[in-house]
Motif scaffolding. Structure first.
Motif, PDB file in Angstrom:
ATOM      1  N   ASN A 153       2.885   2.930  -3.981  1.00 50.88           N
ATOM      2  CA  ASN A 153       3.669   3.079  -2.744  1.00 50.88           C
ATOM      3  C   ASN A 153       3.965   4.529  -2.396  1.00 50.88           C
ATOM      4  OD1 ASN A 153       5.401   0.322  -4.073  1.00 50.88           O
ATOM      5  ND2 ASN A 153       4.015   0.174  -2.342  1.00 50.88           N
ATOM      6  N   ASN A 155      -9.806   1.566  -1.644  1.00 47.54           N
ATOM      7  CA  ASN A 155      -8.377   1.221  -1.601  1.00 47.54           C
ATOM      8  C   ASN A 155      -7.489   2.378  -1.169  1.00 47.54           C
ATOM      9  OD1 ASN A 155      -9.690  -0.437  -4.013  1.00 47.54           O
ATOM     10  ND2 ASN A 155      -8.187  -1.677  -2.927  1.00 47.54           N
ATOM     11  N   ARG A 190      -6.242   3.730   1.494  1.00 51.79           N
ATOM     12  CA  ARG A 190      -6.103   3.506   2.939  1.00 51.79           C
ATOM     13  C   ARG A 190      -5.045   4.428   3.506  1.00 51.79           C
ATOM     14  NH1 ARG A 190      -4.881  -2.530   3.763  1.00 51.79           N
ATOM     15  NH2 ARG A 190      -4.263  -1.638   5.770  1.00 51.79           N
ATOM     16  N   GLY A 220      -2.298  -0.671  -6.473  1.00 54.74           N
ATOM     17  CA  GLY A 220      -1.284  -0.423  -5.442  1.00 54.74           C
ATOM     18  C   GLY A 220      -0.261   0.615  -5.852  1.00 54.74           C
ATOM     19  N   THR A 235      -1.380   2.783   6.223  1.00 49.34           N
ATOM     20  CA  THR A 235      -0.059   2.291   5.807  1.00 49.34           C
ATOM     21  C   THR A 235       0.952   3.434   5.642  1.00 49.34           C
ATOM     22  OG1 THR A 235      -0.814   2.410   3.523  1.00 49.34           O
ATOM     23  CG2 THR A 235      -0.952   0.258   4.584  1.00 49.34           C
ATOM     24  N   ARG A 270      -6.225   0.839  -6.694  1.00 46.83           N
ATOM     25  CA  ARG A 270      -6.566  -0.551  -6.377  1.00 46.83           C
ATOM     26  C   ARG A 270      -5.378  -1.477  -6.660  1.00 46.83           C
ATOM     27  NH1 ARG A 270     -11.392  -0.576  -8.528  1.00 46.83           N
ATOM     28  NH2 ARG A 270     -10.668  -1.196 -10.575  1.00 46.83           N
ATOM     29  N   GLY A 305       0.807  -1.224   0.000  1.00 47.93           N
ATOM     30  CA  GLY A 305       0.000   0.000   0.000  1.00 47.93           C
ATOM     31  C   GLY A 305       0.835   1.268   0.000  1.00 47.93           C
ATOM     32  N   CYS A 306       0.138   2.349   0.303  1.00 53.15           N
ATOM     33  CA  CYS A 306       0.736   3.673   0.181  1.00 53.15           C
ATOM     34  C   CYS A 306       1.577   4.000   1.427  1.00 53.15           C
ATOM     35  CB  CYS A 306      -0.401   4.672   0.014  1.00 53.15           C
ATOM     36  SG  CYS A 306       0.184   6.322  -0.199  1.00 53.15           S
TER      37      CYS A 306
END
Ligand code: ATP
Length: 164
Positions: free
Chosen positions: A117, A135, A137, A115, A140, A113, A64-65
């Protein structure tokens, strides 16, 4: 990292990079005030890439981010994205992405969605995805950069002044 920087033509740090990069690599919060064109983008982008590139096991899209870079304009979003793309050349597994006002939300949702980073975002569009994209979020995120932070005060006042 160093050989990639040399290939890109960066052989010495600017003054703002010299004073910020070691501190950011160590960790902690930093408020940086420096002239325009003094190399602030690389001053935060290098420590971020260095930090993410060292992670073991390697970062994946599924992690994820990890980084949000908030920028006030589309132009700055694209410029900043380009800087990360160049720095990430040797680290192909780290995925940068850009979301900004004026672009297609649906395409951005699909990329979120898959992904991302390192996410570069303009404020309105970031809020939009936080409110409407499953997605997107926040749990993270380890690094938050507010580029040209003083401009958000004006943006916020303008936003609050709008009739509802
Ligand atoms: N160490 C370096 N050596 C040579 N050139 C550099 C170095 N660091 C950055 N630059 C170049 O200097 C220019 C300005 O950098 P940058 O856009 O990061 O400045 P800035 O301080 O963020 O400016 P602004 O306030 O306008 O956003 C860019 O073209 C960048 O590639």
């Amino acid at each position: 990292m160093v050989s990639n920087l040399e290939k890109l033509g960066y052989t010495a740090m600017t003054s703002v990079q010299f004073s910020t990069i070691p501190k950011l690599i160590e960790g902690g919060d930093l408020l940086v005030k420096s002239q325009t064109g003094s190399g602030k983008t690389m001053a935060y982008a290098i420590p971020i890439v260095e930090n993410l590139a060292r992670l073991n096991p390697k970062l994946t899209r599924g992690d994820g981010c990890r980084v949000v870079v908030l920028v006030p304009t589309r132009e700055l979003a694209l410029q900043t994205y380009d800087v990360f793309v160049k720095l990430l050349k040797p680290f192909t597994w780290i995925v940068p992405g850009c979301i900004m006002g004026g672009e297609k939300r649906k395409a951005e949702k699909a990329r979120l969605r898959k992904g991302i980073n390192i996410l570069i975002a303009t404020p309105g569009r970031l809020i939009d995805h936080i409110e409407s994209t499953a997605n997107m979020r926040l749990d993270t995120i380890k690094w938050l950069i507010l580029d040209e932070a003083d401009r958000y005060v004006t943006l916020y006042i303008t936003y609050r002044a709008q009739p509802t």
